[in-house]
Write a protein that holds these residues in place. Sequence first.
Motif, PDB file in Angstrom:
ATOM      1  N   TYR A  60     -10.733  -1.310  28.913  1.00 54.46           N
ATOM      2  CA  TYR A  60      -9.536  -1.271  29.917  1.00 54.46           C
ATOM      3  C   TYR A  60      -9.362  -2.480  30.597  1.00 54.46           C
ATOM      4  N   THR A  69      -7.604   6.739  31.378  1.00 55.49           N
ATOM      5  CA  THR A  69      -8.641   6.943  30.353  1.00 55.49           C
ATOM      6  C   THR A  69      -7.947   7.407  28.950  1.00 55.49           C
ATOM      7  N   SER A  71      -8.171   8.254  25.031  1.00 58.89           N
ATOM      8  CA  SER A  71      -9.082   9.322  24.068  1.00 58.89           C
ATOM      9  C   SER A  71      -8.279   9.218  22.890  1.00 58.89           C
TER      10      SER A  71
END
Length: 125
Positions: A60, A69, A71
Amino acid sequence: QVQLVESGGGLVQAGGSLRLSCAASGRTFSTYDMGWFRQAPGKEREFVSAIIRSTGTTYYADSVKGRFTISRDNAKNTVSLQMNNLKPEDTAVYHCAAVRRYSGSYYDPRRYDYWGQGTQVTVSS
């Protein structure tokens, strides 16, 4: 080759959340490193986040760490970016990107070979 299509952008108030998705074509999605980048008007494209194919390791930018986040779901050929506690400075067009080569840095947009058209995220104060 892989084709990428982003979705999920929109207008949200500061402190709100959005979830971006990137759908990839093809049957080899699991062999690509995936990244999210953003570009605000008059600014260069900047790294937001990346997820590595083999380990699932995530990276990040400091500006989004703890709020965003990343994924991926290899069965569904998708990579997502959950964005919480959004700030006006997060306003930009968000692009997902894919690369199969192992050379280069995950945060360097020049490393990525395939790009989506982008989705607009606007955060009002």
